[in-house]
Design a protein around this motif. Structure first.
Motif, PDB file in Angstrom:
ATOM      1  N   ARG A  98       0.813  -1.220   0.000  1.00 21.37           N
ATOM      2  CA  ARG A  98       0.000   0.000   0.000  1.00 21.37           C
ATOM      3  C   ARG A  98       0.845   1.269   0.000  1.00 21.37           C
ATOM      4  N   PHE A  99       2.156   1.121   0.049  1.00 27.06           N
ATOM      5  CA  PHE A  99       3.058   2.270   0.070  1.00 27.06           C
ATOM      6  C   PHE A  99       3.440   2.629  -1.362  1.00 27.06           C
ATOM      7  N   LEU A 100       3.315   3.906  -1.707  1.00 25.04           N
ATOM      8  CA  LEU A 100       3.664   4.384  -3.046  1.00 25.04           C
ATOM      9  C   LEU A 100       4.892   5.285  -2.928  1.00 25.04           C
ATOM     10  N   ASP A 101       6.000   4.829  -3.462  1.00 26.95           N
ATOM     11  CA  ASP A 101       7.275   5.533  -3.328  1.00 26.95           C
ATOM     12  C   ASP A 101       7.454   6.520  -4.489  1.00 26.95           C
ATOM     13  N   TYR A 102       7.479   7.811  -4.157  1.00 29.83           N
ATOM     14  CA  TYR A 102       7.641   8.853  -5.166  1.00 29.83           C
ATOM     15  C   TYR A 102       8.956   9.615  -4.988  1.00 29.83           C
ATOM     16  N   THR A 103       9.966   8.937  -4.446  1.00 35.62           N
ATOM     17  CA  THR A 103      11.267   9.571  -4.227  1.00 35.62           C
ATOM     18  C   THR A 103      11.843  10.124  -5.524  1.00 35.62           C
ATOM     19  N   ASP A 104      11.854   9.323  -6.579  1.00 37.07           N
ATOM     20  CA  ASP A 104      12.414   9.776  -7.856  1.00 37.07           C
ATOM     21  C   ASP A 104      11.579  10.908  -8.454  1.00 37.07           C
ATOM     22  N   PHE A 105      10.286  10.821  -8.309  1.00 37.83           N
ATOM     23  CA  PHE A 105       9.391  11.871  -8.802  1.00 37.83           C
ATOM     24  C   PHE A 105       9.726  13.203  -8.143  1.00 37.83           C
ATOM     25  N   TYR A 106       9.854  13.212  -6.810  1.00 36.94           N
ATOM     26  CA  TYR A 106      10.174  14.442  -6.099  1.00 36.94           C
ATOM     27  C   TYR A 106      11.565  14.947  -6.472  1.00 36.94           C
ATOM     28  N   ALA A 107      12.526  14.040  -6.515  1.00 38.79           N
ATOM     29  CA  ALA A 107      13.915  14.442  -6.764  1.00 38.79           C
ATOM     30  C   ALA A 107      14.068  15.124  -8.118  1.00 38.79           C
ATOM     31  N   SER A 108      13.325  14.652  -9.111  1.00 34.04           N
ATOM     32  CA  SER A 108      13.434  15.236 -10.450  1.00 34.04           C
ATOM     33  C   SER A 108      12.802  16.618 -10.540  1.00 34.04           C
ATOM     34  N   ARG A 109      12.042  17.009  -9.537  1.00 29.06           N
ATOM     35  CA  ARG A 109      11.349  18.304  -9.551  1.00 29.06           C
ATOM     36  C   ARG A 109      11.840  19.256  -8.465  1.00 29.06           C
ATOM     37  N   SER A 110      12.849  18.837  -7.727  1.00 28.55           N
ATOM     38  CA  SER A 110      13.373  19.665  -6.642  1.00 28.55           C
ATOM     39  C   SER A 110      14.713  20.277  -7.055  1.00 28.55           C
ATOM     40  N   PRO A 111      14.897  21.593  -6.839  1.00 26.40           N
ATOM     41  CA  PRO A 111      13.964  22.525  -6.174  1.00 26.40           C
ATOM     42  C   PRO A 111      13.141  23.370  -7.147  1.00 26.40           C
ATOM     43  N   HIS A 112      13.311  23.180  -8.461  1.00 26.25           N
ATOM     44  CA  HIS A 112      12.768  24.136  -9.432  1.00 26.25           C
ATOM     45  C   HIS A 112      11.244  24.115  -9.532  1.00 26.25           C
ATOM     46  N   ARG A 113      10.589  23.057  -8.987  1.00 26.07           N
ATOM     47  CA  ARG A 113       9.131  23.014  -9.027  1.00 26.07           C
ATOM     48  C   ARG A 113       8.517  23.267  -7.647  1.00 26.07           C
ATOM     49  N   MET A 114       9.303  23.850  -6.718  1.00 25.82           N
ATOM     50  CA  MET A 114       8.804  24.138  -5.381  1.00 25.82           C
ATOM     51  C   MET A 114       8.492  25.620  -5.251  1.00 25.82           C
ATOM     52  N   ILE A 115       7.455  25.937  -4.469  1.00 22.94           N
ATOM     53  CA  ILE A 115       7.091  27.339  -4.260  1.00 22.94           C
ATOM     54  C   ILE A 115       7.643  27.871  -2.934  1.00 22.94           C
ATOM     55  N   ASP A 116       8.067  26.940  -2.063  1.00 24.53           N
ATOM     56  CA  ASP A 116       8.784  27.306  -0.840  1.00 24.53           C
ATOM     57  C   ASP A 116       9.629  26.099  -0.459  1.00 24.53           C
ATOM     58  N   THR A 117      10.038  25.980   0.790  1.00 21.34           N
ATOM     59  CA  THR A 117      10.938  24.889   1.158  1.00 21.34           C
ATOM     60  C   THR A 117      10.258  23.533   1.260  1.00 21.34           C
ATOM     61  N   ILE A 118       8.927  23.493   1.271  1.00 24.15           N
ATOM     62  CA  ILE A 118       8.232  22.217   1.474  1.00 24.15           C
ATOM     63  C   ILE A 118       7.099  21.970   0.484  1.00 24.15           C
ATOM     64  N   HIS A 119       6.528  23.014  -0.102  1.00 26.35           N
ATOM     65  CA  HIS A 119       5.368  22.855  -0.987  1.00 26.35           C
ATOM     66  C   HIS A 119       5.773  22.951  -2.454  1.00 26.35           C
ATOM     67  N   TRP A 120       5.016  22.207  -3.284  1.00 29.57           N
ATOM     68  CA  TRP A 120       5.274  22.168  -4.722  1.00 29.57           C
ATOM     69  C   TRP A 120       4.325  23.102  -5.455  1.00 29.57           C
ATOM     70  N   ASP A 121       4.643  23.358  -6.728  1.00 30.54           N
ATOM     71  CA  ASP A 121       3.742  24.189  -7.515  1.00 30.54           C
ATOM     72  C   ASP A 121       2.514  23.371  -7.931  1.00 30.54           C
ATOM     73  N   GLU A 122       1.530  24.078  -8.449  1.00 30.51           N
ATOM     74  CA  GLU A 122       0.246  23.448  -8.776  1.00 30.51           C
ATOM     75  C   GLU A 122       0.404  22.326  -9.790  1.00 30.51           C
ATOM     76  N   GLU A 123       1.247  22.545 -10.799  1.00 34.58           N
ATOM     77  CA  GLU A 123       1.422  21.541 -11.841  1.00 34.58           C
ATOM     78  C   GLU A 123       1.994  20.240 -11.279  1.00 34.58           C
ATOM     79  N   THR A 124       2.884  20.353 -10.297  1.00 33.65           N
ATOM     80  CA  THR A 124       3.474  19.151  -9.702  1.00 33.65           C
ATOM     81  C   THR A 124       2.419  18.335  -8.976  1.00 33.65           C
ATOM     82  N   TYR A 125       1.551  19.007  -8.218  1.00 36.61           N
ATOM     83  CA  TYR A 125       0.498  18.274  -7.526  1.00 36.61           C
ATOM     84  C   TYR A 125      -0.459  17.613  -8.513  1.00 36.61           C
TER      85      TYR A 125
END
Length: 220
Positions: free
Chosen positions: A98-125
């Protein structure tokens, strides 16, 4: 998050949504909780989430499928976290299917798709949710297909090869018990499924190996 004594707001809201939509045949509940808690980097907090999620699956929502997303602990928000992996690893170990690992997904979008230190932009969500829905659909379809298989009983000694993997069910989209296995190991085959898998006995564990993943004999 736990709830026998008192449900928190999130759990209560899920119940409200379910109760006001009685025509929905089956519910998939997807959790993205834990980003702030994971920054503490402790096993105790991670275990709290495991116990809470077990309460979800066994008491609060036993008829639903609950799915738990990984937290993006590689981002700079977690720079001071001593153990960046303990949260995700603890959830994954408790709920491997039941665990969905999105480590690679996040890593490929960090930091250029983040709007602050913890939240992502709308397109990423949007991308994340779309991918989660697709993965959940694939897993459910695989589980439904795997539950319909027929096994022909056999007793044969075969050997692992370079392509051997062992699955929990006869379904490539399901849980992998052993992603890699050394070649040349003897393994007892107890059945062959009609959808193309060997059922194998591994001590007290039963697994399934895709066709081609075992060899009938081996040169000594």
């Amino acid at each position: 998050m736990t709830g026998r004594a008192a449900r928190d707001g999130g759990v209560q809201k899920i119940h409200e949504i379910i109760n006001t939509n009685p025509n929905v045949a089956h519910w998939n509940i997807i959790s993205m909780h834990g980003a702030v808690s994971a920054s503490k980097g402790t096993k105790a907090i991670s275990d709290y989430y495991v116990n809470s999620y077990r309460n979800w699956t066994t008491y609060e929502f036993p008829e639903a499928d609950c799915w738990f997303l990984s937290v993006a602990t590689m981002t700079k928000y977690y720079r001071g976290t001593k153990d960046k992996n303990v949260f995700n690893n603890t959830i994954a170990a408790a709920f491997p299917d039941r665990f969905l690992d999105y480590t690679d997904f996040y890593a490929s979008r960090s930091p250029h798709r983040m709007i602050d230190t913890i939240h992502w932009d709308e397109e990423t969500y949007i991308d994340l949710i779309a991918d989660v829905i697709q993965k959940v659909r694939q897993k459910r379809q695989g589980a439904d297909a795997a539950s319909d298989y027929v096994v022909a009983e056999v007793q044969a000694l075969c050997y692992t090869n370079e392509t051997t993997i062992v699955l929990e069910q006869p379904d490539l989209g399901g849980t992998v018990l052993f992603p890699t296995v050394a070649a040349g190991l003897p393994i007892l085959v107890t059945g062959v499924t009609d959808n193309g898998y060997f059922r194998v006995e591994l001590g007290e564990l039963v697994g399934f190996v895709p066709a081609g993943g075992l060899t009938a004999n081996i040169d000594r």
